[in-house]
Enzyme design. Structure first.
Site, PDB file in Angstrom:
ATOM      1  N   ARG A 164       0.835  -1.218   0.000  1.00  0.00           N
ATOM      2  CA  ARG A 164       0.000   0.000   0.000  1.00  0.00           C
ATOM      3  C   ARG A 164       0.866   1.263   0.000  1.00  0.00           C
ATOM      4  NH1 ARG A 164      -2.738  -3.705  -0.768  1.00  0.00           N
ATOM      5  NH2 ARG A 164      -4.766  -4.234   0.120  1.00  0.00           N
ATOM      6  N   SER A 238     -10.942  -0.632   3.198  1.00  0.00           N
ATOM      7  CA  SER A 238     -10.159  -0.786   4.431  1.00  0.00           C
ATOM      8  C   SER A 238      -9.704   0.583   4.933  1.00  0.00           C
ATOM      9  CB  SER A 238      -8.908  -1.631   4.163  1.00  0.00           C
ATOM     10  OG  SER A 238      -9.286  -2.871   3.648  1.00  0.00           O
ATOM     11  N   GLU A 334      -5.329   4.150   6.110  1.00  0.00           N
ATOM     12  CA  GLU A 334      -4.981   3.923   4.695  1.00  0.00           C
ATOM     13  C   GLU A 334      -5.395   5.086   3.778  1.00  0.00           C
ATOM     14  OE1 GLU A 334      -5.841  -0.058   2.745  1.00  0.00           O
ATOM     15  OE2 GLU A 334      -6.677   1.282   1.246  1.00  0.00           O
TER      16      GLU A 334
HETATM   17  C1  LIG Z   1     -15.447  -0.584  -1.200  1.00  0.00           C
HETATM   18  C2  LIG Z   1     -13.985  -0.309  -1.420  1.00  0.00           C
HETATM   19  C3  LIG Z   1     -13.107  -1.370  -1.577  1.00  0.00           C
HETATM   20  C4  LIG Z   1     -11.746  -1.138  -1.787  1.00  0.00           C
HETATM   21  N1  LIG Z   1     -10.915  -2.206  -1.936  1.00  0.00           N
HETATM   22  C5  LIG Z   1      -9.594  -2.017  -2.139  1.00  0.00           C
HETATM   23  C6  LIG Z   1      -8.721  -3.126  -2.307  1.00  0.00           C
HETATM   24  O1  LIG Z   1      -9.134  -4.277  -2.301  1.00  0.00           O
HETATM   25  N2  LIG Z   1      -7.398  -2.872  -2.485  1.00  0.00           N
HETATM   26  C7  LIG Z   1      -6.907  -1.591  -2.533  1.00  0.00           C
HETATM   27  O2  LIG Z   1      -5.694  -1.442  -2.724  1.00  0.00           O
HETATM   28  N3  LIG Z   1      -7.716  -0.528  -2.402  1.00  0.00           N
HETATM   29  C8  LIG Z   1      -9.041  -0.700  -2.198  1.00  0.00           C
HETATM   30  N4  LIG Z   1      -9.874   0.379  -2.048  1.00  0.00           N
HETATM   31  C9  LIG Z   1      -9.312   1.751  -2.081  1.00  0.00           C
HETATM   32  C10 LIG Z   1      -9.449   2.444  -3.463  1.00  0.00           C
HETATM   33  O3  LIG Z   1     -10.361   1.774  -4.269  1.00  0.00           O
HETATM   34  C11 LIG Z   1      -8.110   2.532  -4.200  1.00  0.00           C
HETATM   35  O4  LIG Z   1      -7.145   3.172  -3.407  1.00  0.00           O
HETATM   36  C12 LIG Z   1      -8.226   3.287  -5.527  1.00  0.00           C
HETATM   37  O5  LIG Z   1      -7.027   3.165  -6.249  1.00  0.00           O
HETATM   38  C13 LIG Z   1      -8.577   4.761  -5.365  1.00  0.00           C
HETATM   39  O6  LIG Z   1      -8.926   5.263  -6.640  1.00  0.00           O
HETATM   40  P1  LIG Z   1      -9.659   6.654  -6.798  1.00  0.00           P
HETATM   41  O7  LIG Z   1      -9.697   6.980  -8.249  1.00  0.00           O
HETATM   42  O8  LIG Z   1     -10.989   6.617  -6.118  1.00  0.00           O
HETATM   43  O9  LIG Z   1      -8.666   7.629  -6.048  1.00  0.00           O
HETATM   44  P2  LIG Z   1      -9.023   8.825  -5.066  1.00  0.00           P
HETATM   45  O10 LIG Z   1      -9.673   8.291  -3.836  1.00  0.00           O
HETATM   46  O11 LIG Z   1      -9.770   9.884  -5.802  1.00  0.00           O
HETATM   47  O12 LIG Z   1      -7.558   9.349  -4.693  1.00  0.00           O
HETATM   48  C14 LIG Z   1      -6.726   8.582  -3.847  1.00  0.00           C
HETATM   49  C15 LIG Z   1      -5.340   9.255  -3.785  1.00  0.00           C
HETATM   50  O13 LIG Z   1      -4.752   9.189  -5.091  1.00  0.00           O
HETATM   51  C16 LIG Z   1      -4.466  10.502  -5.572  1.00  0.00           C
HETATM   52  N5  LIG Z   1      -4.769  10.495  -7.000  1.00  0.00           N
HETATM   53  C17 LIG Z   1      -5.914  10.103  -7.594  1.00  0.00           C
HETATM   54  N6  LIG Z   1      -5.795  10.211  -8.943  1.00  0.00           N
HETATM   55  C18 LIG Z   1      -4.555  10.704  -9.186  1.00  0.00           C
HETATM   56  C19 LIG Z   1      -3.838  11.058 -10.369  1.00  0.00           C
HETATM   57  N7  LIG Z   1      -4.353  10.911 -11.596  1.00  0.00           N
HETATM   58  N8  LIG Z   1      -2.588  11.566 -10.223  1.00  0.00           N
HETATM   59  C20 LIG Z   1      -2.014  11.723  -9.001  1.00  0.00           C
HETATM   60  N9  LIG Z   1      -2.655  11.404  -7.848  1.00  0.00           N
HETATM   61  C21 LIG Z   1      -3.895  10.893  -7.945  1.00  0.00           C
HETATM   62  C22 LIG Z   1      -5.354  11.443  -4.776  1.00  0.00           C
HETATM   63  O14 LIG Z   1      -4.784  12.732  -4.682  1.00  0.00           O
HETATM   64  C23 LIG Z   1      -5.405  10.724  -3.431  1.00  0.00           C
HETATM   65  O15 LIG Z   1      -4.257  11.056  -2.668  1.00  0.00           O
HETATM   66  C24 LIG Z   1     -11.258   0.183  -1.831  1.00  0.00           C
HETATM   67  C25 LIG Z   1     -12.152   1.269  -1.702  1.00  0.00           C
HETATM   68  C26 LIG Z   1     -13.500   1.017  -1.494  1.00  0.00           C
HETATM   69  C27 LIG Z   1     -14.442   2.175  -1.370  1.00  0.00           C
END
Ligand SMILES: Cc1cc2nc3c(=O)[nH]c(=O)nc-3n(C[C@H](O)[C@H](O)[C@H](O)COP(=O)(O)OP(=O)(O)OC[C@H]3O[C@@H](n4cnc5c(N)ncnc54)[C@H](O)[C@@H]3O)c2cc1C
Length: 342
Positions: A164, A238, A334
């Site tokens: 992570r 998580s 996280e």
């Molecule tokens: C129900 C649920 C289940 C999940 N299961 C998992 C799992 O199994 N494994 C896991 O690893 N994660 C999991 N996650 C967490 C999440 O899905 C991941 O971290 C995902 O990659 C976040 O994507 P996002 O586009 O929503 O990012 P955001 O939440 O919008 O952003 C997250 C971070 O990334 C940065 N960011 C986003 N896009 C960019 C970009 N283009 N350039 C630079 N920085 C950027 C943001 O500034 C922020 O710091 C889960 C979340 C939920 C809600």
């Protein structure tokens, strides 16, 4: 591209937490990203890159330009008999990409099905699930520097991927907007089905040598049965990372708590499921002031109506304090926290 002032973010994060961005822009392509960054530089505004808000805690108003990356596109940049390298735009939906790769017969990403969010956010915390991490298939990450607008390319070995974790949470934290990710897929790679719950699900269905599609279907079905849907119960997956402790500390804990699950993490360290620690401290299903710990998943905090990141963080702090007091283990949150306290 339209840049709006003073924009509510509650519908742009899966915890549905309220908070306003000083400015907000949604970029549909790289030109839009560059335009928004130039605007922010001209206005002296900080920039917060945003995907689908599934790993973010909005703790209050955000004094920055929130830049939602919504660029789309997939391009094959190299192909040989068995291998394919895809360049995928940062705003593409992660789960849809995984679905497409398994339809093409590639195994590598199937375990990462149904993780919410965008391709551009995936390298930030090196998303992982069911025994597989993004790191194993990344060739390069492309981005643009927030402070200068300069393009930047990082090869996989430059990304410092860990559990992570990546350089984007360390040295390059807040430094760039990821614009695309190069992902390598190998037709010959056997699906990794060693993760216990995945192996059990496949065995239950009588599948011995699963295809990528069968691994994908098994992961989707496990996740749908076990994980709360943010559209129904707002959450960010998580909320805490699984702590990794020295083997000696884990051994001492195991003497007191023989039922504690633990996994070798390499380097003489041991990973302990945060969910177990939280549950042992009595938090499972606890709800207070409109926030709570999910009744089936101690690792998932839910917004049950408070809509306040501060309330959620207060609960998280209480959970951390009780785990620290009982087990001597510190938990790390996280998701990324943004916004000043109200
Ligand atoms: C129900 C649920 C289940 C999940 N299961 C998992 C799992 O199994 N494994 C896991 O690893 N994660 C999991 N996650 C967490 C999440 O899905 C991941 O971290 C995902 O990659 C976040 O994507 P996002 O586009 O929503 O990012 P955001 O939440 O919008 O952003 C997250 C971070 O990334 C940065 N960011 C986003 N896009 C960019 C970009 N283009 N350039 C630079 N920085 C950027 C943001 O500034 C922020 O710091 C889960 C979340 C939920 C809600």
């Amino acid at each position: 591209m339209h840049i709006s002032a003073d924009t509510e973010l509650a519908t742009l994060n899966t915890l549905a937490l309220q908070g306003r961005a000083r400015a907000f822009a949604r970029a549909e392509d790289e030109a839009g990203i560059n335009h928004a960054l130039a605007f922010a530089r001209a206005q002296g505004l900080a920039v917060v890159p945003w995907g689908q808000g599934s790993n973010i805690v909005v703790a209050g108003d955000i004094d920055a330009l929130v830049l939602q990356v919504a660029s789309t596109g997939r391009q094959v940049i190299s192909r040989d008999d068995n291998r394919l390298v895809l360049r995928v735009a940062a705003g593409e939906n992660w789960h849809r990409l995984v679905g497409w790769t398994v339809q093409q017969g590639y195994a590598g990403l199937a375990n990462l099905a149904l993780i919410p969010g965008t391709v551009g956010a995936a390298p930030i915390q090196n998303i992982g699930a069911y025994g597989v991490e993004l790191a194993h298939c990344v060739v390069a990450v492309h981005g643009v520097r927030i402070d200068s607008g300069e393009p930047l390319r990082l090869g996989a070995s430059d990304c410092a991927f860990g559990y992570r974790d990546s350089i984007f949470k360390g040295e390059l934290r807040d430094a760039l907007v990821i614009t695309s990710v190069d992902i390598q897929l190998d037709e010959r790679a056997a699906p990794d089905c060693s993760y216990p719950s995945l192996a059990a699900q496949l065995a239950e269905n009588g599948i011995i040598q699963p295809t990528p599609q069968q691994v994908f279907d098994a992961v989707v079905s496990i996740r749908q049965a076990r994980l709360p849907d943010p559209a129904v119960q707002p959450n960010a997956g998580s909320f805490f990372k699984n702590p990794v402790v020295p083997a000696a500390q884990a051994a001492a804990l195991l003497r007191a708590e023989p039922a504690m699950p633990s996994f070798a993490a390499g380097n003489g360290e041991v990973k302990i499921p945060a969910a177990w620690l939280i549950e042992r401290c009595g938090w499972k299903g606890v709800e207070r002031k409109g926030v709570g710990v999910h009744a089936a998943h101690s690792l998932v905090l839910v917004n049950s109506g408070a809509n306040s990141g501060q309330r959620l963080l207060q609960l998280a702090a209480e959970i951390c304090a009780s785990v620290q007091a009982r087990f001597g283990i510190g938990l790390d949150i996280e998701p990324r926290i943004y916004g000043a306290p109200a």
